[in-house]
Scaffold this motif. Structure first.
Motif, PDB file in Angstrom:
ATOM      1  N   PRO A   8     -20.785  19.334   7.265  1.00  0.00           N
ATOM      2  CA  PRO A   8     -22.016  18.643   7.664  1.00  0.00           C
ATOM      3  C   PRO A   8     -21.877  17.909   9.007  1.00  0.00           C
ATOM      4  O   PRO A   8     -22.808  17.917   9.817  1.00  0.00           O
ATOM      5  CB  PRO A   8     -22.262  17.645   6.527  1.00  0.00           C
ATOM      6  CG  PRO A   8     -21.543  18.200   5.371  1.00  0.00           C
ATOM      7  CD  PRO A   8     -20.369  18.929   5.921  1.00  0.00           C
ATOM      8  N   TRP A  12     -24.065  18.779  12.275  1.00  0.00           N
ATOM      9  CA  TRP A  12     -24.862  17.751  12.944  1.00  0.00           C
ATOM     10  C   TRP A  12     -24.484  17.657  14.418  1.00  0.00           C
ATOM     11  O   TRP A  12     -25.357  17.519  15.283  1.00  0.00           O
ATOM     12  CB  TRP A  12     -24.693  16.413  12.250  1.00  0.00           C
ATOM     13  CG  TRP A  12     -25.456  15.323  12.929  1.00  0.00           C
ATOM     14  CD1 TRP A  12     -24.956  14.270  13.618  1.00  0.00           C
ATOM     15  CD2 TRP A  12     -26.866  15.187  12.987  1.00  0.00           C
ATOM     16  NE1 TRP A  12     -25.965  13.492  14.103  1.00  0.00           N
ATOM     17  CE2 TRP A  12     -27.152  14.037  13.727  1.00  0.00           C
ATOM     18  CE3 TRP A  12     -27.932  15.944  12.484  1.00  0.00           C
ATOM     19  CZ2 TRP A  12     -28.457  13.618  13.993  1.00  0.00           C
ATOM     20  CZ3 TRP A  12     -29.221  15.522  12.735  1.00  0.00           C
ATOM     21  CH2 TRP A  12     -29.475  14.373  13.485  1.00  0.00           C
ATOM     22  N   GLU A 116     -26.856  23.331   9.181  1.00  0.00           N
ATOM     23  CA  GLU A 116     -27.784  23.274  10.314  1.00  0.00           C
ATOM     24  C   GLU A 116     -29.201  23.596   9.864  1.00  0.00           C
ATOM     25  O   GLU A 116     -30.158  22.940  10.263  1.00  0.00           O
ATOM     26  CB  GLU A 116     -27.353  24.238  11.419  1.00  0.00           C
ATOM     27  CG  GLU A 116     -26.117  23.795  12.158  1.00  0.00           C
ATOM     28  CD  GLU A 116     -25.639  24.828  13.167  1.00  0.00           C
ATOM     29  OE1 GLU A 116     -26.292  25.886  13.309  1.00  0.00           O
ATOM     30  OE2 GLU A 116     -24.621  24.566  13.818  1.00  0.00           O
ATOM     31  N   TYR A 119     -30.634  20.613   8.041  1.00  0.00           N
ATOM     32  CA  TYR A 119     -31.101  19.578   8.971  1.00  0.00           C
ATOM     33  C   TYR A 119     -32.425  19.965   9.611  1.00  0.00           C
ATOM     34  O   TYR A 119     -33.334  19.142   9.714  1.00  0.00           O
ATOM     35  CB  TYR A 119     -30.056  19.314  10.060  1.00  0.00           C
ATOM     36  CG  TYR A 119     -28.773  18.698   9.550  1.00  0.00           C
ATOM     37  CD1 TYR A 119     -28.779  17.759   8.531  1.00  0.00           C
ATOM     38  CD2 TYR A 119     -27.554  19.055  10.094  1.00  0.00           C
ATOM     39  CE1 TYR A 119     -27.612  17.205   8.061  1.00  0.00           C
ATOM     40  CE2 TYR A 119     -26.375  18.501   9.638  1.00  0.00           C
ATOM     41  CZ  TYR A 119     -26.406  17.576   8.623  1.00  0.00           C
ATOM     42  OH  TYR A 119     -25.251  17.025   8.163  1.00  0.00           O
TER      43      TYR A 119
END
Length: 176
Positions: A8, A12, A116, A119
């Protein structure tokens, strides 16, 4: 435990570093989500076109046009999201190749891509729903002006429209 937080954080950082490519993609998801929510909220809105006498005037036409609009917008969104995702992936080939050279396997790269996408989904779908909820009232007022009805007071959020929009765009992002 450290390994679970590695992907993660790396995803990010990748989204942040490639923001000039990710911002148009997120805005595409946001805009199409907002438009889809507005159409589905107009479709699922019960009793909006009831007159004082209790009869419904033109509600069937409005609902059928909104259903056709949702279908076409869903197809258009799918094509547009596939196109913008392929544009994004073409720009990131070197970075993905570098991950592969550094020893990451396909599973590790897929995990990074999954985070990704999560997000992008949170920002795109969440922001699109918020934008759609805010713009829904404006579209409702324009529609009422077109059919010459008195405008209702207040903002109504349609839970069925929120659920349908979130489901459709989560599936679309999963496919991309």
């Amino acid at each position: 435990m450290r390994k679970l937080s590695f992907f993660p954080r790396l995803a990010w950082q990748s989204v942040r570093n490639n923001r000039r490519f990710y911002v148009p993609y997120i805005l595409t998801v946001l805009g199409t989500t907002a438009a889809f929510y507005i159409l589905s909220a107009l479709f699922f809105d019960p009793g909006r076109f009831e007159l004082a006498s209790g009869t419904t005037y033109g509600a069937a036409y409005v609902q059928s046009f909104m259903m056709i609009g949702m279908l076409f917008l869903g197809i258009f969104s799918f094509i547009f999201l596939i196109y913008t995702n392929s544009f994004l992936m073409k720009r990131r080939q070197k970075e993905i190749g570098l991950y592969n050279v550094l020893g990451m396997g396909k599973g590790n790269i897929a995990a990074i891509m999954l985070f990704e996408s999560l997000y992008v989904g949170v920002f795109g779908i969440g922001g699109g729903l918020l934008t759609g909820i805010l713009l829904h009232k404006l579209c409702t007022l324009v529609l009422y002006k077109l059919v010459r009805f008195p405008a209702p007071f207040g903002i109504a959020v349609q839970p069925a429209a929120v659920a349908l929009t979130a489901l459709v765009f989560a599936v679309l992002l999963f496919i991309t």
